[in-house]
Design a protein around this motif. Sequence first.
Motif, PDB file in Angstrom:
ATOM      1  N   ALA A 108       0.813  -1.216   0.000  1.00  0.00           N
ATOM      2  CA  ALA A 108       0.000   0.000   0.000  1.00  0.00           C
ATOM      3  C   ALA A 108       0.848   1.269   0.000  1.00  0.00           C
ATOM      4  O   ALA A 108       0.511   2.246  -0.673  1.00  0.00           O
ATOM      5  CB  ALA A 108      -0.955  -0.009   1.188  1.00  0.00           C
ATOM      6  N   SER A 109       1.937   1.291   0.742  1.00  0.00           N
ATOM      7  CA  SER A 109       2.778   2.491   0.790  1.00  0.00           C
ATOM      8  C   SER A 109       3.341   2.828  -0.581  1.00  0.00           C
ATOM      9  O   SER A 109       3.462   3.994  -0.933  1.00  0.00           O
ATOM     10  CB  SER A 109       3.921   2.317   1.786  1.00  0.00           C
ATOM     11  N   ALA A 110       3.703   1.812  -1.350  1.00  0.00           N
ATOM     12  CA  ALA A 110       4.231   2.072  -2.693  1.00  0.00           C
ATOM     13  C   ALA A 110       3.155   2.729  -3.554  1.00  0.00           C
ATOM     14  O   ALA A 110       3.431   3.693  -4.274  1.00  0.00           O
ATOM     15  CB  ALA A 110       4.721   0.779  -3.335  1.00  0.00           C
ATOM     16  N   HIS A 111       1.934   2.219  -3.472  1.00  0.00           N
ATOM     17  CA  HIS A 111       0.838   2.822  -4.242  1.00  0.00           C
ATOM     18  C   HIS A 111       0.566   4.245  -3.758  1.00  0.00           C
ATOM     19  O   HIS A 111       0.350   5.157  -4.555  1.00  0.00           O
ATOM     20  CB  HIS A 111      -0.428   1.966  -4.125  1.00  0.00           C
ATOM     21  N   ARG A 112       0.576   4.427  -2.447  1.00  0.00           N
ATOM     22  CA  ARG A 112       0.282   5.752  -1.879  1.00  0.00           C
ATOM     23  C   ARG A 112       1.327   6.773  -2.279  1.00  0.00           C
ATOM     24  O   ARG A 112       1.017   7.886  -2.681  1.00  0.00           O
ATOM     25  CB  ARG A 112       0.190   5.643  -0.347  1.00  0.00           C
ATOM     26  N   HIS A 113       2.594   6.395  -2.183  1.00  0.00           N
ATOM     27  CA  HIS A 113       3.655   7.324  -2.563  1.00  0.00           C
ATOM     28  C   HIS A 113       3.699   7.518  -4.077  1.00  0.00           C
ATOM     29  O   HIS A 113       4.094   8.583  -4.548  1.00  0.00           O
ATOM     30  CB  HIS A 113       5.000   6.850  -2.004  1.00  0.00           C
ATOM     31  N   MET A 114       3.308   6.493  -4.833  1.00  0.00           N
ATOM     32  CA  MET A 114       3.196   6.656  -6.284  1.00  0.00           C
ATOM     33  C   MET A 114       2.192   7.766  -6.581  1.00  0.00           C
ATOM     34  O   MET A 114       2.402   8.584  -7.488  1.00  0.00           O
ATOM     35  CB  MET A 114       2.755   5.349  -6.942  1.00  0.00           C
ATOM     36  N   ALA A 115       1.105   7.820  -5.806  1.00  0.00           N
ATOM     37  CA  ALA A 115       0.112   8.888  -5.984  1.00  0.00           C
ATOM     38  C   ALA A 115       0.751  10.256  -5.745  1.00  0.00           C
ATOM     39  O   ALA A 115       0.455  11.216  -6.473  1.00  0.00           O
ATOM     40  CB  ALA A 115      -1.066   8.670  -5.043  1.00  0.00           C
ATOM     41  N   ASP A 116       1.643  10.348  -4.760  1.00  0.00           N
ATOM     42  CA  ASP A 116       2.338  11.618  -4.513  1.00  0.00           C
ATOM     43  C   ASP A 116       3.164  12.031  -5.730  1.00  0.00           C
ATOM     44  O   ASP A 116       3.161  13.191  -6.131  1.00  0.00           O
ATOM     45  CB  ASP A 116       3.261  11.509  -3.299  1.00  0.00           C
ATOM     46  N   ALA A 117       3.901  11.073  -6.317  1.00  0.00           N
ATOM     47  CA  ALA A 117       4.725  11.378  -7.490  1.00  0.00           C
ATOM     48  C   ALA A 117       3.843  11.803  -8.662  1.00  0.00           C
ATOM     49  O   ALA A 117       4.138  12.789  -9.353  1.00  0.00           O
ATOM     50  CB  ALA A 117       5.576  10.163  -7.870  1.00  0.00           C
ATOM     51  N   LEU A 118       2.768  11.072  -8.880  1.00  0.00           N
ATOM     52  CA  LEU A 118       1.859  11.411  -9.974  1.00  0.00           C
ATOM     53  C   LEU A 118       1.231  12.790  -9.750  1.00  0.00           C
ATOM     54  O   LEU A 118       1.097  13.582 -10.691  1.00  0.00           O
ATOM     55  CB  LEU A 118       0.782  10.331 -10.115  1.00  0.00           C
ATOM     56  N   HIS A 119       0.860  13.075  -8.519  1.00  0.00           N
ATOM     57  CA  HIS A 119       0.303  14.385  -8.185  1.00  0.00           C
ATOM     58  C   HIS A 119       1.326  15.480  -8.487  1.00  0.00           C
ATOM     59  O   HIS A 119       0.992  16.516  -9.078  1.00  0.00           O
ATOM     60  CB  HIS A 119      -0.116  14.395  -6.712  1.00  0.00           C
ATOM     61  N   ALA A 120       2.574  15.268  -8.090  1.00  0.00           N
ATOM     62  CA  ALA A 120       3.628  16.257  -8.334  1.00  0.00           C
ATOM     63  C   ALA A 120       3.843  16.491  -9.827  1.00  0.00           C
ATOM     64  O   ALA A 120       4.237  17.581 -10.238  1.00  0.00           O
ATOM     65  CB  ALA A 120       4.935  15.800  -7.677  1.00  0.00           C
ATOM     66  N   LEU A 121       3.557  15.458 -10.620  1.00  0.00           N
ATOM     67  CA  LEU A 121       3.714  15.560 -12.077  1.00  0.00           C
ATOM     68  C   LEU A 121       2.442  16.085 -12.756  1.00  0.00           C
ATOM     69  O   LEU A 121       2.389  16.175 -13.973  1.00  0.00           O
ATOM     70  CB  LEU A 121       4.090  14.194 -12.657  1.00  0.00           C
ATOM     71  N   GLY A 122       1.413  16.387 -11.950  1.00  0.00           N
ATOM     72  CA  GLY A 122       0.169  16.904 -12.505  1.00  0.00           C
ATOM     73  C   GLY A 122      -0.714  15.849 -13.141  1.00  0.00           C
ATOM     74  O   GLY A 122      -1.625  16.170 -13.895  1.00  0.00           O
ATOM     75  N   ARG A 123      -0.491  14.599 -12.818  1.00  0.00           N
ATOM     76  CA  ARG A 123      -1.248  13.486 -13.397  1.00  0.00           C
ATOM     77  C   ARG A 123      -2.289  13.017 -12.387  1.00  0.00           C
ATOM     78  O   ARG A 123      -2.188  11.941 -11.815  1.00  0.00           O
ATOM     79  CB  ARG A 123      -0.270  12.389 -13.814  1.00  0.00           C
ATOM     80  N   GLU A 124      -3.303  13.866 -12.187  1.00  0.00           N
ATOM     81  CA  GLU A 124      -4.282  13.676 -11.115  1.00  0.00           C
ATOM     82  C   GLU A 124      -5.113  12.407 -11.245  1.00  0.00           C
ATOM     83  O   GLU A 124      -5.381  11.736 -10.247  1.00  0.00           O
ATOM     84  CB  GLU A 124      -5.184  14.901 -10.993  1.00  0.00           C
ATOM     85  N   GLU A 125      -5.560  12.079 -12.447  1.00  0.00           N
ATOM     86  CA  GLU A 125      -6.383  10.872 -12.607  1.00  0.00           C
ATOM     87  C   GLU A 125      -5.594   9.623 -12.232  1.00  0.00           C
ATOM     88  O   GLU A 125      -6.115   8.734 -11.560  1.00  0.00           O
ATOM     89  CB  GLU A 125      -6.921  10.768 -14.035  1.00  0.00           C
ATOM     90  N   GLU A 126      -4.342   9.569 -12.647  1.00  0.00           N
ATOM     91  CA  GLU A 126      -3.500   8.429 -12.293  1.00  0.00           C
ATOM     92  C   GLU A 126      -3.204   8.413 -10.792  1.00  0.00           C
ATOM     93  O   GLU A 126      -3.117   7.343 -10.183  1.00  0.00           O
ATOM     94  CB  GLU A 126      -2.198   8.467 -13.088  1.00  0.00           C
ATOM     95  N   ALA A 127      -3.064   9.599 -10.187  1.00  0.00           N
ATOM     96  CA  ALA A 127      -2.847   9.686  -8.740  1.00  0.00           C
ATOM     97  C   ALA A 127      -4.051   9.110  -7.999  1.00  0.00           C
ATOM     98  O   ALA A 127      -3.885   8.349  -7.032  1.00  0.00           O
ATOM     99  CB  ALA A 127      -2.590  11.131  -8.318  1.00  0.00           C
ATOM    100  N   GLU A 128      -5.246   9.440  -8.459  1.00  0.00           N
ATOM    101  CA  GLU A 128      -6.457   8.890  -7.844  1.00  0.00           C
ATOM    102  C   GLU A 128      -6.499   7.370  -7.986  1.00  0.00           C
ATOM    103  O   GLU A 128      -6.879   6.660  -7.053  1.00  0.00           O
ATOM    104  CB  GLU A 128      -7.706   9.506  -8.477  1.00  0.00           C
ATOM    105  N   GLU A 129      -6.095   6.873  -9.136  1.00  0.00           N
ATOM    106  CA  GLU A 129      -6.069   5.421  -9.359  1.00  0.00           C
ATOM    107  C   GLU A 129      -5.088   4.745  -8.392  1.00  0.00           C
ATOM    108  O   GLU A 129      -5.383   3.699  -7.821  1.00  0.00           O
ATOM    109  CB  GLU A 129      -5.668   5.142 -10.810  1.00  0.00           C
ATOM    110  N   ALA A 130      -3.926   5.369  -8.184  1.00  0.00           N
ATOM    111  CA  ALA A 130      -2.935   4.815  -7.254  1.00  0.00           C
ATOM    112  C   ALA A 130      -3.474   4.826  -5.823  1.00  0.00           C
ATOM    113  O   ALA A 130      -3.250   3.880  -5.060  1.00  0.00           O
ATOM    114  CB  ALA A 130      -1.624   5.596  -7.344  1.00  0.00           C
ATOM    115  N   LEU A 131      -4.193   5.874  -5.453  1.00  0.00           N
ATOM    116  CA  LEU A 131      -4.795   5.920  -4.119  1.00  0.00           C
ATOM    117  C   LEU A 131      -5.845   4.825  -3.955  1.00  0.00           C
ATOM    118  O   LEU A 131      -5.943   4.204  -2.896  1.00  0.00           O
ATOM    119  CB  LEU A 131      -5.415   7.291  -3.852  1.00  0.00           C
ATOM    120  N   ARG A 132      -6.634   4.583  -5.009  1.00  0.00           N
ATOM    121  CA  ARG A 132      -7.625   3.500  -4.932  1.00  0.00           C
ATOM    122  C   ARG A 132      -6.925   2.154  -4.762  1.00  0.00           C
ATOM    123  O   ARG A 132      -7.404   1.285  -4.019  1.00  0.00           O
ATOM    124  CB  ARG A 132      -8.512   3.498  -6.176  1.00  0.00           C
TER     125      ARG A 132
END
Length: 172
Positions: A108-132
Amino acid sequence: MAPLPISQSLALAIEHHRAGRFSDAEVLLRQILTVEPSHAEALRWLGNALQAQGRVESAFDAFQTPLGINPQFAEVHHHSALLLMESGQYEAALAFFQLAARSKPDYASAHRHMADALHALGREEEAEEALRAAERFVPGFRSPTGPGVNRNGTLTPFPMPDADLDPGAGHR
């Protein structure tokens, strides 16, 4: 006094690390690596100890050695990515988070932190998918009061990995 077996030395080094005695942990880990240079867990914890002491480049190098031994070592991919995030290298961090999640899909931490990276890159939809994906492994993860989402429902930065978000100890 006879030296401790490697397993006991590693346990003591981890205990030192968790108690904030990072230089003591480093000494023990280097002793283990003198005897068994390819001990992946000792290399992983050495990277952690170096990172905790602010020696980021040395920590990153230490994390890369066990990946040569076990390319599927999810926790090391994850810690490498966190170091890259700290230095603003979001694309590179994302690649390491993705490797961690592929190596250990329930991490889960890898997915959660992946969302942080995606968010920082402006890739919000993918960040939401990683959080799910993270929530699949930690129920309630996306609750308005839980980690990852602030009161207005937006993504918040997440601290270093917590043991409760990593369902397995060690590596696969």
